[in-house]
Design a protein around this motif. Structure first.
Motif, PDB file in Angstrom:
ATOM      1  N   VAL A  41       0.857  -1.181   0.000  1.00 50.22           N
ATOM      2  CA  VAL A  41       0.000   0.000   0.000  1.00 50.22           C
ATOM      3  C   VAL A  41       0.897   1.237   0.000  1.00 50.22           C
ATOM      4  O   VAL A  41       1.749   1.389   0.875  1.00 50.22           O
ATOM      5  CB  VAL A  41      -0.914   0.024   1.246  1.00 50.22           C
ATOM      6  N   ILE A  42       0.726   2.088  -0.994  1.00 51.43           N
ATOM      7  CA  ILE A  42       1.501   3.328  -1.079  1.00 51.43           C
ATOM      8  C   ILE A  42       0.782   4.409  -0.273  1.00 51.43           C
ATOM      9  O   ILE A  42      -0.408   4.650  -0.460  1.00 51.43           O
ATOM     10  CB  ILE A  42       1.658   3.782  -2.551  1.00 51.43           C
ATOM     11  N   LEU A  43       1.514   5.045   0.626  1.00 49.48           N
ATOM     12  CA  LEU A  43       0.940   6.098   1.467  1.00 49.48           C
ATOM     13  C   LEU A  43       1.029   7.441   0.746  1.00 49.48           C
ATOM     14  O   LEU A  43       2.059   7.759   0.156  1.00 49.48           O
ATOM     15  CB  LEU A  43       1.686   6.172   2.803  1.00 49.48           C
ATOM     16  N   VAL A  44      -0.046   8.199   0.795  1.00 52.13           N
ATOM     17  CA  VAL A  44      -0.090   9.487   0.116  1.00 52.13           C
ATOM     18  C   VAL A  44      -0.373  10.605   1.109  1.00 52.13           C
ATOM     19  O   VAL A  44      -0.945  10.386   2.169  1.00 52.13           O
ATOM     20  CB  VAL A  44      -1.150   9.515  -1.016  1.00 52.13           C
ATOM     21  N   SER A  45       0.040  11.807   0.737  1.00 46.19           N
ATOM     22  CA  SER A  45      -0.252  13.004   1.520  1.00 46.19           C
ATOM     23  C   SER A  45      -1.223  13.862   0.722  1.00 46.19           C
ATOM     24  O   SER A  45      -0.949  14.207  -0.426  1.00 46.19           O
ATOM     25  CB  SER A  45       1.027  13.789   1.799  1.00 46.19           C
ATOM     26  N   TYR A  46      -2.341  14.178   1.329  1.00 49.94           N
ATOM     27  CA  TYR A  46      -3.327  15.028   0.674  1.00 49.94           C
ATOM     28  C   TYR A  46      -3.057  16.508   0.928  1.00 49.94           C
ATOM     29  O   TYR A  46      -3.764  17.374   0.413  1.00 49.94           O
ATOM     30  CB  TYR A  46      -4.734  14.673   1.148  1.00 49.94           C
ATOM     31  N   ALA A  47      -2.036  16.816   1.719  1.00 47.56           N
ATOM     32  CA  ALA A  47      -1.717  18.203   2.054  1.00 47.56           C
ATOM     33  C   ALA A  47      -0.200  18.386   2.073  1.00 47.56           C
ATOM     34  O   ALA A  47       0.560  17.422   2.112  1.00 47.56           O
ATOM     35  CB  ALA A  47      -2.306  18.559   3.411  1.00 47.56           C
ATOM     36  N   GLY A  76       7.411  16.583  12.649  1.00 41.60           N
ATOM     37  CA  GLY A  76       8.384  17.621  12.335  1.00 41.60           C
ATOM     38  C   GLY A  76       8.877  17.596  10.901  1.00 41.60           C
ATOM     39  O   GLY A  76       9.479  18.560  10.429  1.00 41.60           O
ATOM     40  N   SER A  77       8.632  16.506  10.201  1.00 49.64           N
ATOM     41  CA  SER A  77       9.031  16.406   8.789  1.00 49.64           C
ATOM     42  C   SER A  77       8.176  17.343   7.937  1.00 49.64           C
ATOM     43  O   SER A  77       7.038  17.649   8.275  1.00 49.64           O
ATOM     44  CB  SER A  77       8.823  14.979   8.263  1.00 49.64           C
ATOM     45  N   HIS A  78       8.735  17.765   6.829  1.00 50.62           N
ATOM     46  CA  HIS A  78       7.973  18.531   5.842  1.00 50.62           C
ATOM     47  C   HIS A  78       7.573  17.574   4.724  1.00 50.62           C
ATOM     48  O   HIS A  78       8.402  16.828   4.213  1.00 50.62           O
ATOM     49  CB  HIS A  78       8.789  19.681   5.268  1.00 50.62           C
ATOM     50  N   VAL A  79       6.287  17.577   4.378  1.00 52.80           N
ATOM     51  CA  VAL A  79       5.809  16.726   3.281  1.00 52.80           C
ATOM     52  C   VAL A  79       5.160  17.585   2.212  1.00 52.80           C
ATOM     53  O   VAL A  79       4.641  18.670   2.485  1.00 52.80           O
ATOM     54  CB  VAL A  79       4.806  15.645   3.762  1.00 52.80           C
ATOM     55  N   GLU A  80       5.223  17.081   0.996  1.00 50.23           N
ATOM     56  CA  GLU A  80       4.549  17.715  -0.133  1.00 50.23           C
ATOM     57  C   GLU A  80       3.275  16.947  -0.440  1.00 50.23           C
ATOM     58  O   GLU A  80       3.140  15.779  -0.061  1.00 50.23           O
ATOM     59  CB  GLU A  80       5.459  17.688  -1.362  1.00 50.23           C
ATOM     60  N   VAL A  83       1.758  13.581  -5.633  1.00 48.94           N
ATOM     61  CA  VAL A  83       1.275  13.651  -7.020  1.00 48.94           C
ATOM     62  C   VAL A  83       1.776  12.476  -7.854  1.00 48.94           C
ATOM     63  O   VAL A  83       1.306  12.259  -8.966  1.00 48.94           O
ATOM     64  CB  VAL A  83       1.671  14.981  -7.702  1.00 48.94           C
ATOM     65  N   ASP A  84       2.765  11.732  -7.316  1.00 52.66           N
ATOM     66  CA  ASP A  84       3.320  10.589  -8.025  1.00 52.66           C
ATOM     67  C   ASP A  84       4.034   9.696  -7.017  1.00 52.66           C
ATOM     68  O   ASP A  84       4.031   9.976  -5.811  1.00 52.66           O
ATOM     69  CB  ASP A  84       4.263  11.030  -9.144  1.00 52.66           C
ATOM     70  N   LEU A  85       4.649   8.638  -7.494  1.00 50.15           N
ATOM     71  CA  LEU A  85       5.324   7.703  -6.603  1.00 50.15           C
ATOM     72  C   LEU A  85       6.478   8.365  -5.853  1.00 50.15           C
ATOM     73  O   LEU A  85       6.717   8.061  -4.682  1.00 50.15           O
ATOM     74  CB  LEU A  85       5.828   6.491  -7.398  1.00 50.15           C
ATOM     75  N   VAL A  86       7.168   9.274  -6.493  1.00 48.71           N
ATOM     76  CA  VAL A  86       8.316   9.938  -5.876  1.00 48.71           C
ATOM     77  C   VAL A  86       7.891  10.778  -4.675  1.00 48.71           C
ATOM     78  O   VAL A  86       8.615  10.871  -3.685  1.00 48.71           O
ATOM     79  CB  VAL A  86       9.061  10.802  -6.916  1.00 48.71           C
ATOM     80  N   THR A  87       6.709  11.373  -4.737  1.00 47.60           N
ATOM     81  CA  THR A  87       6.252  12.224  -3.637  1.00 47.60           C
ATOM     82  C   THR A  87       5.366  11.474  -2.647  1.00 47.60           C
ATOM     83  O   THR A  87       4.790  12.097  -1.750  1.00 47.60           O
ATOM     84  CB  THR A  87       5.510  13.466  -4.180  1.00 47.60           C
ATOM     85  N   SER A  88       5.268  10.152  -2.775  1.00 54.47           N
ATOM     86  CA  SER A  88       4.528   9.382  -1.768  1.00 54.47           C
ATOM     87  C   SER A  88       5.270   9.500  -0.439  1.00 54.47           C
ATOM     88  O   SER A  88       6.466   9.783  -0.410  1.00 54.47           O
ATOM     89  CB  SER A  88       4.387   7.921  -2.183  1.00 54.47           C
ATOM     90  N   VAL A  89       4.570   9.278   0.652  1.00 46.37           N
ATOM     91  CA  VAL A  89       5.182   9.439   1.973  1.00 46.37           C
ATOM     92  C   VAL A  89       5.554   8.103   2.614  1.00 46.37           C
ATOM     93  O   VAL A  89       5.927   8.054   3.780  1.00 46.37           O
ATOM     94  CB  VAL A  89       4.276  10.271   2.916  1.00 46.37           C
TER      95      VAL A  89
END
Length: 100
Positions: A41-47, A76-80, A83-89
């Motif tokens: 399961v790939i985790l995503v950030s909606y914000a 404390g981490s910064h997330v984007e 939008v794709d696999l590279v930016t998954s969390v």
């Protein structure tokens, strides 16, 4: 190993080079029906922004099917925004004997 009934892809690869006898007894095709069922399961950030807490990680780890959590995200981490696999969390590996 649970998916195959006792061997892993890594072990099979090593045996192919270093232990021909062990490799020769492996089945030519995967077992059917499957011995277990797995899912990544790939985790995503909606914000986008600074992570305030990660309570979902503990919920995930308590799942009966939980095997492994891979993430570099912590409080404390910064997330984007994903939008794709590279930016998954991160990703989660799940495995269970029941298909459902």
């Amino acid at each position: 190993q649970a998916l195959t009934g006792g061997y892993s892809q890594v072990e099979a690869s090593v045996d192919a080079y270093l232990d021909k006898k062990a490799f020769s007894v492996l089945p030519k095709i995967p077992p059917s029906p499957a011995k277990a069922f797995g899912q990544e399961v790939i985790l995503v950030s909606y914000a986008e922004g600074e992570v305030v807490a990660t309570p979902g990680y503990e919920v995930i780890k308590k799942l009966e099917s939980f095997v492994y959590l891979e993430t570099g995200v912590a409080t404390g981490s910064h997330v984007e925004h994903t939008v794709d696999l590279v930016t998954s969390v991160g990703s989660v590996i799940l495995l269970h004997q029941d298909e459902g």
